[in-house]
Scaffold this active site. Structure first.
Site, PDB file in Angstrom:
ATOM      1  N   TYR A   1      11.242   9.169   2.041  1.00 40.04           N
ATOM      2  CA  TYR A   1      10.574   8.291   0.618  1.00 40.04           C
ATOM      3  C   TYR A   1      11.423   8.128  -1.329  1.00 40.04           C
ATOM      4  CZ  TYR A   1       7.643   5.920   3.555  1.00 40.04           C
ATOM      5  OH  TYR A   1       7.471   4.921   4.504  1.00 40.04           O
TER       6      TYR A   1
ATOM      7  N   ALA B   1       3.182  -0.835   5.295  1.00 39.79           N
ATOM      8  CA  ALA B   1       2.564  -0.559   6.639  1.00 39.79           C
ATOM      9  C   ALA B   1       1.643  -1.519   6.551  1.00 39.79           C
ATOM     10  CB  ALA B   1       1.836   0.794   6.552  1.00 39.79           C
TER      11      ALA B   1
ATOM     12  N   ASP C   1       1.035 -15.445   7.529  1.00 48.12           N
ATOM     13  CA  ASP C   1       0.425 -16.752   7.543  1.00 48.12           C
ATOM     14  C   ASP C   1       1.259 -17.173   5.719  1.00 48.12           C
ATOM     15  OD1 ASP C   1       0.401 -17.359   9.263  1.00 48.12           O
ATOM     16  OD2 ASP C   1      -1.917 -16.875   9.296  1.00 48.12           O
TER      17      ASP C   1
ATOM     18  N   GLU D   1      12.460  -9.031   2.232  1.00 40.22           N
ATOM     19  CA  GLU D   1      11.674  -8.897   3.136  1.00 40.22           C
ATOM     20  C   GLU D   1      12.492  -7.386   2.314  1.00 40.22           C
ATOM     21  OE1 GLU D   1      10.557  -8.235   7.056  1.00 40.22           O
ATOM     22  OE2 GLU D   1      10.045  -6.139   7.151  1.00 40.22           O
TER      23      GLU D   1
ATOM     24  N   HIS E   1       3.527  -4.241   9.615  1.00 39.47           N
ATOM     25  CA  HIS E   1       3.480  -4.160  10.574  1.00 39.47           C
ATOM     26  C   HIS E   1       2.387  -4.375  11.323  1.00 39.47           C
ATOM     27  CE1 HIS E   1       7.099  -2.212   9.967  1.00 39.47           C
ATOM     28  NE2 HIS E   1       6.117  -1.259   8.558  1.00 39.47           N
TER      29      HIS E   1
ATOM     30  N   SER F   1      12.828   3.349   3.060  1.00 38.26           N
ATOM     31  CA  SER F   1      13.205   3.522   4.647  1.00 38.26           C
ATOM     32  C   SER F   1      13.761   2.426   5.640  1.00 38.26           C
ATOM     33  CB  SER F   1      12.117   5.020   5.028  1.00 38.26           C
ATOM     34  OG  SER F   1      11.117   3.898   6.278  1.00 38.26           O
TER      35      SER F   1
ATOM     36  N   ARG G   1       6.615   0.856  13.818  1.00 39.23           N
ATOM     37  CA  ARG G   1       7.182   0.654  12.772  1.00 39.23           C
ATOM     38  C   ARG G   1       8.577  -0.641  13.555  1.00 39.23           C
ATOM     39  NH1 ARG G   1       4.921   3.441   8.115  1.00 39.23           N
ATOM     40  NH2 ARG G   1       5.283   5.748   8.994  1.00 39.23           N
TER      41      ARG G   1
ATOM     42  N   ARG H   1      12.229   4.126  13.451  1.00 35.99           N
ATOM     43  CA  ARG H   1      11.265   5.767  13.018  1.00 35.99           C
ATOM     44  C   ARG H   1      10.545   4.588  13.800  1.00 35.99           C
ATOM     45  NH1 ARG H   1       8.579   4.576   7.163  1.00 35.99           N
ATOM     46  NH2 ARG H   1       7.907   6.638   7.859  1.00 35.99           N
TER      47      ARG H   1
ATOM     48  N   HIS I   1      12.615  -2.221   1.776  1.00 32.98           N
ATOM     49  CA  HIS I   1      12.202  -1.256   3.150  1.00 32.98           C
ATOM     50  C   HIS I   1      12.972  -0.112   2.452  1.00 32.98           C
ATOM     51  CE1 HIS I   1       8.715  -3.121   5.950  1.00 32.98           C
ATOM     52  NE2 HIS I   1       9.806  -3.902   5.966  1.00 32.98           N
TER      53      HIS I   1
ATOM     54  N   ASN J   1       7.611  -5.663  -0.643  1.00 27.97           N
ATOM     55  CA  ASN J   1       7.928  -4.477   0.204  1.00 27.97           C
ATOM     56  C   ASN J   1       6.572  -4.662   0.684  1.00 27.97           C
ATOM     57  OD1 ASN J   1       7.527  -1.990   1.545  1.00 27.97           O
ATOM     58  ND2 ASN J   1       8.999  -0.830   0.092  1.00 27.97           N
TER      59      ASN J   1
ATOM     60  N   ARG K   1       5.187  10.868  -1.767  1.00 26.92           N
ATOM     61  CA  ARG K   1       4.939  10.820  -0.711  1.00 26.92           C
ATOM     62  C   ARG K   1       5.843  11.018  -0.013  1.00 26.92           C
ATOM     63  NH1 ARG K   1       4.496   4.232   1.487  1.00 26.92           N
ATOM     64  NH2 ARG K   1       3.709   4.848   3.310  1.00 26.92           N
TER      65      ARG K   1
ATOM     66  N   PRO L   1       1.218  -1.834  -0.191  1.00 27.69           N
ATOM     67  CA  PRO L   1      -0.053   0.139  -0.225  1.00 27.69           C
ATOM     68  C   PRO L   1       0.977   1.298   0.285  1.00 27.69           C
ATOM     69  CG  PRO L   1       0.160  -0.627   2.096  1.00 27.69           C
ATOM     70  CD  PRO L   1       0.950  -2.218   1.193  1.00 27.69           C
ATOM     71  N   ASN L   2       0.716   2.629  -0.793  1.00 31.44           N
ATOM     72  CA  ASN L   2       0.703   3.621  -0.653  1.00 31.44           C
ATOM     73  C   ASN L   2       2.092   3.670  -1.706  1.00 31.44           C
ATOM     74  OD1 ASN L   2      -1.411   4.863   0.856  1.00 31.44           O
ATOM     75  ND2 ASN L   2      -0.526   3.645   2.463  1.00 31.44           N
TER      76      ASN L   2
HETATM   77  C1  DQA Z   1       7.968   0.794   4.692  1.00 25.46           C
HETATM   78  C2  DQA Z   1       7.873   1.355   5.452  1.00 25.46           C
HETATM   79  C3  DQA Z   1       6.546   1.229   6.106  1.00 25.46           C
HETATM   80  O1  DQA Z   1       6.750   1.167   7.391  1.00 25.46           O
HETATM   81  C4  DQA Z   1       5.657   1.979   5.977  1.00 25.46           C
HETATM   82  O2  DQA Z   1       4.987   1.641   6.239  1.00 25.46           O
HETATM   83  C5  DQA Z   1       5.675   2.452   4.289  1.00 25.46           C
HETATM   84  C6  DQA Z   1       7.230   2.058   3.048  1.00 25.46           C
HETATM   85  C7  DQA Z   1       9.447   1.489   3.544  1.00 25.46           C
HETATM   86  O3  DQA Z   1       9.509   0.631   2.358  1.00 25.46           O
HETATM   87  O4  DQA Z   1      10.591   2.285   3.810  1.00 25.46           O
HETATM   88  O5  DQA Z   1       4.467   2.037   3.294  1.00 25.46           O
HETATM   89  O6  DQA Z   1       7.407  -0.445   4.051  1.00 25.46           O
END
Ligand code: DQA
Length: 148
Positions: free
Chosen positions: A23, A78, A88, A99, A81, A103, A112, A108, A101, A75, A18, A10-11
């Site tokens: 980011y 959110a 699962d 995994e 978390h 950031s 997170r 943070r 990210h 990635n 953003r 998401p996002n």
């Molecule tokens: C993120 C870190 C997450 O905490 C955050 O919710 C994101 C981006 C990152 O790529 O740094 O949406 O996954």
């Protein structure tokens, strides 16, 4: 040719505009284009997707396994978390998940600091901006030789 899935949660479709202080200013399309170029150089096929919906990520994790993918770069945004369903799903497949990210969530807000993905991931790469994805792809490429 080995296949690597890249799943963005998401996002992440808002990258570029953003919270650029966190980011960066590169869009997801631009980042995925760079990742595709790197994959080609490594002799890997890439299937990169983004969704704001948890269930899509679950379905795509299953699909990666069904298609015999070498690895998934995930990635989960959110959902990292919060999502037991994604944790699962990783446990329900045999394809290793890396995994990723942009950031460094550990540096943070406290909410997170929990990752439901990390304990079931092959490894975690975070905090290097776009480079996190490129490093994760190198790790996936190394898996062809049974490493890391
Ligand atoms: C993120 C870190 C997450 O905490 C955050 O919710 C994101 C981006 C990152 O790529 O740094 O949406 O996954």
């Amino acid at each position: 040719m080995s296949l690597v899935f890249v799943l963005n949660g998401p996002n992440l479709n808002r990258l570029g505009r953003r919270e650029p202080g966190i980011y960066g200013t590169e869009t997801l399309d631009s980042l995925m284009a760079r990742l595709h170029a790197r994959a080609e150089a490594l002799g890997l096929a890439l299937d990169a997707r983004q969704s704001n919906h948890e269930g899509h990520l679950v379905d795509w994790l299953h699909e990666a396994d069904d298609r015999g993918a070498l690895a998934v770069l995930l990635n989960a945004g959110a959902f990292t978390h919060s999502s037991i369903a994604i944790r699962d799903a990783i446990l329900a497949i045999s394809t290793p998940v890396i995994e990723v990210h942009l950031s460094n969530p550990a540096a943070r807000e406290p909410f997170r600091h929990v990752s439901h993905v990390a304990p079931v991931a092959r490894g975690v790469i975070q905090g290097f901006g776009a480079l996190s994805y490129l490093l994760a792809l190198d790790a996936a490429a190394a898996m062809r030789q049974g490493q890391p």
